[in-house]
Design an enzyme around this catalytic site. Sequence first.
Site, mmCIF file in Angstrom:
data_model
loop_
_atom_site.group_PDB
_atom_site.id
_atom_site.type_symbol
_atom_site.label_atom_id
_atom_site.label_comp_id
_atom_site.label_asym_id
_atom_site.label_seq_id
_atom_site.Cartn_x
_atom_site.Cartn_y
_atom_site.Cartn_z
ATOM 1 N N SER A 69 4.929 6.663 2.355
ATOM 2 C CA SER A 69 5.552 5.390 2.659
ATOM 3 C C SER A 69 4.817 4.275 1.828
ATOM 4 O O SER A 69 3.708 4.420 1.673
ATOM 5 C CB SER A 69 5.085 5.177 4.039
ATOM 6 O OG SER A 69 5.486 6.141 4.935
ATOM 7 N N ASN A 96 0.880 -1.252 0.029
ATOM 8 C CA ASN A 96 -0.062 0.044 0.059
ATOM 9 C C ASN A 96 0.921 1.168 -0.037
ATOM 10 O O ASN A 96 1.999 0.869 0.707
ATOM 11 C CB ASN A 96 -0.825 -0.042 1.313
ATOM 12 C CG ASN A 96 -1.654 1.384 1.180
ATOM 13 O OD1 ASN A 96 -2.320 1.694 0.217
ATOM 14 N ND2 ASN A 96 -1.879 1.688 2.726
ATOM 15 N N ASP A 126 -2.858 1.184 7.856
ATOM 16 C CA ASP A 126 -1.559 1.620 7.332
ATOM 17 C C ASP A 126 -0.449 1.409 8.412
ATOM 18 O O ASP A 126 0.306 2.199 8.888
ATOM 19 C CB ASP A 126 -1.677 3.400 7.418
ATOM 20 C CG ASP A 126 -2.649 3.709 6.125
ATOM 21 O OD1 ASP A 126 -2.533 3.014 5.018
ATOM 22 O OD2 ASP A 126 -3.205 4.761 6.310
ATOM 23 N N HIS A 172 1.252 5.294 0.969
ATOM 24 C CA HIS A 172 0.498 6.416 1.850
ATOM 25 C C HIS A 172 0.982 7.698 1.801
ATOM 26 O O HIS A 172 2.382 7.643 1.909
ATOM 27 C CB HIS A 172 0.509 5.505 3.295
ATOM 28 C CG HIS A 172 -0.316 6.415 4.268
ATOM 29 N ND1 HIS A 172 -1.763 6.612 4.515
ATOM 30 C CD2 HIS A 172 0.067 7.470 5.333
ATOM 31 C CE1 HIS A 172 -2.096 7.575 5.431
ATOM 32 N NE2 HIS A 172 -1.120 7.906 5.931
HETATM 33 C C1 GAR Z 1 -2.337 8.661 -2.745
HETATM 34 O O1 GAR Z 1 -1.842 9.990 -2.357
HETATM 35 C C2 GAR Z 1 -2.292 7.717 -1.948
HETATM 36 O O2 GAR Z 1 -1.044 7.574 -0.878
HETATM 37 C C3 GAR Z 1 -3.588 7.980 -0.681
HETATM 38 O O3 GAR Z 1 -4.689 8.501 -1.626
HETATM 39 C C4 GAR Z 1 -3.926 9.106 -2.670
HETATM 40 C C5 GAR Z 1 -4.554 8.324 -3.961
HETATM 41 O O4 GAR Z 1 -3.993 9.214 -5.244
HETATM 42 N N1 GAR Z 1 -3.822 6.858 0.202
HETATM 43 C C6 GAR Z 1 -3.988 6.825 1.398
HETATM 44 O O5 GAR Z 1 -4.500 7.841 1.855
HETATM 45 C C7 GAR Z 1 -4.378 5.449 1.909
HETATM 46 N N2 GAR Z 1 -4.362 5.936 3.521
HETATM 47 P P1 GAR Z 1 -4.509 8.523 -6.479
HETATM 48 O O6 GAR Z 1 -5.909 7.849 -6.901
HETATM 49 O O7 GAR Z 1 -4.246 9.539 -7.638
HETATM 50 O O8 GAR Z 1 -3.207 7.579 -6.852
#
Ligand code: GAR
Length: 200
Positions: free
Chosen positions: A136, A107, A145, A109
Amino acid sequence: THRLVVLVSGGGSNLAALLEAHTDPGYGARVVGVVSDRPGVAALDRAREAGVPTAVVALRDFPDRAAWDRGLTEAVAVFAPDTVVAAGFMKLVGAAFLDRFGGRTVNTHPALLPSFPGAHGVRDALAYGVKVSGCSVIVVDEGVDAGPIIAQEAVPVADDDDEQSLHERIKVVERRLLVDVVGRIARDGLRVEGRHVRLG
Ligand code: GAR
């Protein structure tokens, strides 16, 4: 080549980076399926444009969370992945999923874990007043997470940042880190020993 299934819930910019990387045969991994928990999200369009098959497994189509988790597990299993990548997937996977794909699901984050886990990592880091944040890539376990950390990279916080400007700065680094880590997993493998992770 190493088969990737990518789990998404939204915009799919991290998915897009993986779809670009996999056009290089030397990358060693290929996105063979994209599974979303939400219909109609941009990430699904990105997959379709790249010719990658998609599935939607929405919580509201199942009687409870455990049934949804089994549905998700089956939808992912159809693509026979070597590694599952949660890239902006905003739901917790459950026991059925981890039975099948635990230890080979990662995953990304947008914070330096274990600080600021959850759905609002960027907002929470800003509210705390940190001067450095980052991203991360972790192994997914049953926590929020909370799994073993594979790689991290720091990103400075600017005095005038808001959630969007900081998230954009983090996402530039995040895409590169995720593509790099997934490529290394494909080429060298991922070994998880307790909290410690080794690539290769
Ligand atoms: C990313 O920044 C990812 O790290 C975060 O959502 C965004 C998705 O962007 N995820 C979290 O916060 C998970 N806890 P994307 O859909 O443009 O790839």
